[in-house]
Design an enzyme around this catalytic site. Sequence first.
Site, PDB file in Angstrom:
ATOM      1  N   LYS A  78       0.829  -1.212   0.000  1.00 36.55           N
ATOM      2  CA  LYS A  78       0.000   0.000   0.000  1.00 36.55           C
ATOM      3  C   LYS A  78       0.864   1.263   0.000  1.00 36.55           C
ATOM      4  O   LYS A  78       0.606   2.195  -0.770  1.00 36.55           O
ATOM      5  CB  LYS A  78      -0.942  -0.013   1.216  1.00 36.55           C
ATOM      6  CG  LYS A  78      -1.923  -1.178   1.227  1.00 36.55           C
ATOM      7  CD  LYS A  78      -2.913  -1.094   2.371  1.00 36.55           C
ATOM      8  CE  LYS A  78      -2.255  -1.247   3.722  1.00 36.55           C
ATOM      9  NZ  LYS A  78      -1.655  -2.607   3.901  1.00 36.55           N
ATOM     10  N   THR A  79       1.884   1.289   0.841  1.00 35.86           N
ATOM     11  CA  THR A  79       2.774   2.459   0.867  1.00 35.86           C
ATOM     12  C   THR A  79       3.509   2.609  -0.459  1.00 35.86           C
ATOM     13  O   THR A  79       3.662   3.719  -0.977  1.00 35.86           O
ATOM     14  CB  THR A  79       3.788   2.327   2.014  1.00 35.86           C
ATOM     15  OG1 THR A  79       3.081   2.226   3.257  1.00 35.86           O
ATOM     16  CG2 THR A  79       4.715   3.533   2.061  1.00 35.86           C
ATOM     17  N   ASP A 114      -1.509   6.921   6.151  1.00 35.39           N
ATOM     18  CA  ASP A 114      -1.494   5.503   6.517  1.00 35.39           C
ATOM     19  C   ASP A 114      -2.379   5.262   7.734  1.00 35.39           C
ATOM     20  O   ASP A 114      -2.547   6.148   8.581  1.00 35.39           O
ATOM     21  CB  ASP A 114      -0.061   5.075   6.810  1.00 35.39           C
ATOM     22  CG  ASP A 114       0.128   3.569   6.760  1.00 35.39           C
ATOM     23  OD1 ASP A 114      -0.800   2.867   6.300  1.00 35.39           O
ATOM     24  OD2 ASP A 114       1.200   3.094   7.168  1.00 35.39           O
ATOM     25  N   THR A 138      -5.634  -1.199   7.098  1.00 32.83           N
ATOM     26  CA  THR A 138      -5.645  -2.654   7.246  1.00 32.83           C
ATOM     27  C   THR A 138      -7.006  -3.142   7.729  1.00 32.83           C
ATOM     28  O   THR A 138      -7.234  -4.343   7.788  1.00 32.83           O
ATOM     29  CB  THR A 138      -4.565  -3.093   8.253  1.00 32.83           C
ATOM     30  OG1 THR A 138      -4.765  -2.390   9.490  1.00 32.83           O
ATOM     31  CG2 THR A 138      -3.175  -2.772   7.723  1.00 32.83           C
ATOM     32  N   ARG A 162       6.659  -8.006   1.701  1.00 38.39           N
ATOM     33  CA  ARG A 162       7.551  -7.470   2.735  1.00 38.39           C
ATOM     34  C   ARG A 162       8.270  -8.593   3.466  1.00 38.39           C
ATOM     35  O   ARG A 162       9.467  -8.517   3.741  1.00 38.39           O
ATOM     36  CB  ARG A 162       6.759  -6.618   3.729  1.00 38.39           C
ATOM     37  CG  ARG A 162       7.633  -6.016   4.849  1.00 38.39           C
ATOM     38  CD  ARG A 162       6.784  -5.277   5.854  1.00 38.39           C
ATOM     39  NE  ARG A 162       6.132  -4.120   5.247  1.00 38.39           N
ATOM     40  CZ  ARG A 162       5.098  -3.484   5.790  1.00 38.39           C
ATOM     41  NH1 ARG A 162       4.581  -3.908   6.927  1.00 38.39           N
ATOM     42  NH2 ARG A 162       4.571  -2.439   5.177  1.00 38.39           N
TER      43      ARG A 162
END
Length: 351
Positions: A71-72, A116, A165, A224
């Site tokens: 997402k980032t 975020d 999330t 990640r």
Amino acid sequence: MNWEEGAERLVGADADGEDQAVESALRPKNLDEFVGQPKVREQLDLVLRAARARGGTADHVLLSGAPGLGKTTLAMIVAAEMGAPIRITSGPAIQHAGDLAAILSSLTEGEVLFLDEIHRMSRPAEEMLYMAMEDFRVDVIVGKGPGATAIPLELPPFTLVGATTRAGLLPPPLRDRFGFTGHMEFYEPAELERVIHRSAHLLDVETDPEGAAEIAGRSRGTPRIANRLLRRVRDYAQVKADGVITREIAAAALGVYEVDARGLDRLDRAVLGALLKLFGGGPVGLSTLSVAVGEERETVEEVAEPFLVREGLLARTPRGRVATPAAWAHLGLAPPRQNGGAPGQQDLFGA
């Protein structure tokens, strides 16, 4: 020096800041480099192409999904594709409407604001954001009590990229103000292999296909985690082998770091072990299970449980947490037999 050369130079960087620096260098810089999420990538590409053709700012974007899915990275790609600067903040950092007003009033035209964990923003700030997103203005309150005055403040057009999330915690008025909503799915092993090969190239690490597949299979569907495991396997290969990541080297390295063939780590196995060995497979309450493994309730619920449930190893029931037959098999244990010879949990999962 281009960004790929910078990533390669980071291989020998000081250990104190290496992981954070490498993680940043490994991020894709545009949609063409971004691996996985084909639906979100295609839809977002259309949104950005259309905005560039109109010469305006892109619609506000909401990205939801589990941590570590990109997402980032996509927020940064939105800014790069639009040729705009990006401002990064988070919901927990905005506790007052004045905090948000200060950020919004300093934005430049076309700038991307990445927020975020947007679902954790305070309610007053959230209500201010409604007007900012829709009308590009905010009302700043000056003074207190009967003498308070609302001063309208015009904002330059900007693009808000929100990430969450827990999309279900977003109020409908906020969710409806986003022009594009994308849900990030967990990655397939083949997609993670592509991520690993790309990252290995940037890190100047030689990885054969079987080595990449071994790491991908233990990465819990998350890029990640795949990149983090790749770096740890790289360390093992450099210290205890010839630096080449093969299936055998990857398996041995991940064994050292307590990541098993299915991707379970120490906490996951501790939760399953307590559930099976101490409580006969359950049902058992979350608080009791947390005490049994020596972890906080929130840690078990938010860190271990989602993956165990997704893997079909644990189930949530009204009576508590219950292990599935797959959990017994994964730990190599035989389920207790009850009710005249039938395995335990027959009423939930069958014999």
